[in-house]
Design an enzyme around this catalytic site. Structure first.
Site, PDB file in Angstrom:
ATOM      1  N   LYS A 288      -1.419  16.319  17.482  1.00  0.00           N
ATOM      2  CA  LYS A 288      -1.876  17.720  17.435  1.00  0.00           C
ATOM      3  C   LYS A 288      -0.866  18.629  18.117  1.00  0.00           C
ATOM      4  O   LYS A 288      -0.673  19.763  17.724  1.00  0.00           O
ATOM      5  CB  LYS A 288      -3.204  17.854  18.188  1.00  0.00           C
ATOM      6  CG  LYS A 288      -4.362  17.134  17.583  1.00  0.00           C
ATOM      7  CD  LYS A 288      -5.630  17.564  18.335  1.00  0.00           C
ATOM      8  CE  LYS A 288      -6.619  16.438  18.452  1.00  0.00           C
ATOM      9  NZ  LYS A 288      -6.697  15.869  19.797  1.00  0.00           N
TER      10      LYS A 288
ATOM     11  N   LYS B 196       4.587   9.536  17.068  1.00  0.00           N
ATOM     12  CA  LYS B 196       3.214   9.537  16.556  1.00  0.00           C
ATOM     13  C   LYS B 196       2.881  10.907  15.964  1.00  0.00           C
ATOM     14  O   LYS B 196       3.311  11.923  16.513  1.00  0.00           O
ATOM     15  CB  LYS B 196       2.301   9.231  17.749  1.00  0.00           C
ATOM     16  CG  LYS B 196       0.838   9.099  17.448  1.00  0.00           C
ATOM     17  CD  LYS B 196       0.075   8.834  18.737  1.00  0.00           C
ATOM     18  CE  LYS B 196      -0.253  10.120  19.446  1.00  0.00           C
ATOM     19  NZ  LYS B 196      -1.665  10.364  19.718  1.00  0.00           N
TER      20      LYS B 196
ATOM     21  N   LYS C 233       3.132  12.015  29.289  1.00  0.00           N
ATOM     22  CA  LYS C 233       2.682  13.395  29.528  1.00  0.00           C
ATOM     23  C   LYS C 233       3.182  13.925  30.869  1.00  0.00           C
ATOM     24  O   LYS C 233       3.497  15.102  30.984  1.00  0.00           O
ATOM     25  CB  LYS C 233       1.152  13.502  29.413  1.00  0.00           C
ATOM     26  CG  LYS C 233       0.681  13.243  27.985  1.00  0.00           C
ATOM     27  CD  LYS C 233      -0.625  13.908  27.635  1.00  0.00           C
ATOM     28  CE  LYS C 233      -0.845  13.825  26.123  1.00  0.00           C
ATOM     29  NZ  LYS C 233      -2.114  14.293  25.654  1.00  0.00           N
TER      30      LYS C 233
END
Ligand code: AQP
Length: 327
Positions: free
Chosen positions: A195, A192, A110
């Site tokens: 969202k 993965k 991130k």
């Protein structure tokens, strides 16, 4: 056993979140003391809109209930409503090294995307997660595979605290599903399902039949036409096979047997059918809950927060005492 887990109100909850986390929560709620949290304080470490957050928190509560969390058996509440989470997070900061935090894969991924603008909350995220878990003397944390490293860190933090200040916290264990701990993107099986991923990478729990059909139709497959579980050589089909098996409630072996000789095209039709059928009750339940969001859903959250508060406030007194703070 005491169980704790949570999901961030950061967007549409997808079948990866369901298979990795919620499906386990539903099984566990029958025989354990379960605490299922909506982790809004984690969500604000990513870019978000304050105007949309409240809506998103209530929507996440609705997902929990629509997917099968029973508020009579499990406590459902919003993290920021129990102040002890942030208080304990601060105390645990003092026993966690920066090096441990910088080694976390989620932080590395991130923060890389943010370059030098990554906020400190992103780095400290696993400490808040440790506080969430340790505050309730949690024994088991049902999560997907991506969270395993954070639970390991929670264990290390708990052990360090106990060593320093005397036995205070239980050492929690991560609980991963046997299959489906890491559901992959429909667009790229190396990533993965997420969202915040590329459009069409995920199937939301509330996607309508047409959307499900389109997403499955455009899901990537592998070369050759054989349906078998071989994540190394056939990652895309293996991923679809796991999803199929999870929603049919059968083993991957049983699915392989059922699908012997079937083409990818027919397999995708069957997968669409299973998903449409399995997700229909969730859509129906959500519709009902939408009408009762102001009274029923908010009442459940308030009851959950009261229960969580009772547990958290007595634990924090113990922590303060052990640390030599004035209660
Ligand atoms: N693809 C996945 N397969 C299996 N389990 C998954 N989980 C997430 N993605 C998968 C599990 O779902 C729970 C809640 O996740 P979260 O809300 O804390 O956030 P996340 O792991 O960061 O989920 P997303 O969907 O990937 O969100 P974004 O894009 O916002 O980062 C956890 O138990 C997680 O393991």
């Amino acid at each position: 056993m005491r169980i704790f887990s949570g999901i961030q109100p950061t967007g549409e909850i997808h079948i990866g979140n369901y298979i990795g986390a919620i499906k386990q929560w539903i099984k566990l709620q029958n025989e354990n003391e379960c605490i299922y949290c909506i982790v809004d304080l984690h969500a604000i470490t990513s870019d978000y809109s304050p105007e949309e957050l409240k809506e998103s928190i209530i929507n996440t509560a609705i997902v929990y209930l629509a997917a099968g969390i029973d508020p009579e058996r499990a406590s459902v509440f919003v993290q920021s409503e129990v102040k002890e989470h942030t208080e304990l997070c601060w105390y645990l900061n003092t026993v966690t090294s920066i090096g441990e935090l910088e080694r976390m894969t989620q932080y590395k991924e991130k923060s890389k995307a943010k370059k030098k603008r990554a906020n400190a909350g992103l780095l400290n995220y696993p400490i808040l997660q440790a506080a969430d878990i340790l505050l309730y003397d949690t024994e088991l944390v049902p999560v997907g595979e991506d969270q395993k490293q954070h639970i390991e860190l929670s264990r290390d933090i708990a052990k360090k605290f106990n060593k320093h200040f005397g036995k205070t916290f239980k050492i929690p264990k991560a609980k991963l599903p046997e299959k489906g701990a890491r559901i992959m993107s429909l667009k790229n099986p190396k990533n993965k399902m997420s969202k915040s991923g590329k459009k069409g990478n995920a199937i939301s729990l509330f996607d309508d039949p047409k959307t499900i059909e389109e997403k499955i139709k455009s899901a990537v497959t592998d070369t050759d036409n054989k349906i078998c579980y071989d994540p190394k050589n056939k990652p895309a089909i293996s991923n679809l096979l796991v999803i199929y098996s999870e929603f049919k409630n059968q083993t991957v072996k049983e699915s392989e047997k059922e699908l012997e000789g079937v083409s990818y095209k027919i397999f995708k039709e069957k997968l669409t059918e299973v998903l449409v059928e399995s997700l229909a009750p969730f859509r129906k339940k959500r519709k009902e809950l939408e009408k009762r969001r102001e009274v029923y859903v908010e009442e459940i959250l308030s009851r959950g927060a009261k229960r969580a508060n009772a547990l958290a406030s007595s634990k924090i007194v113990e922590v303060r005492r052990k640390m030599g703070l004035i209660n």
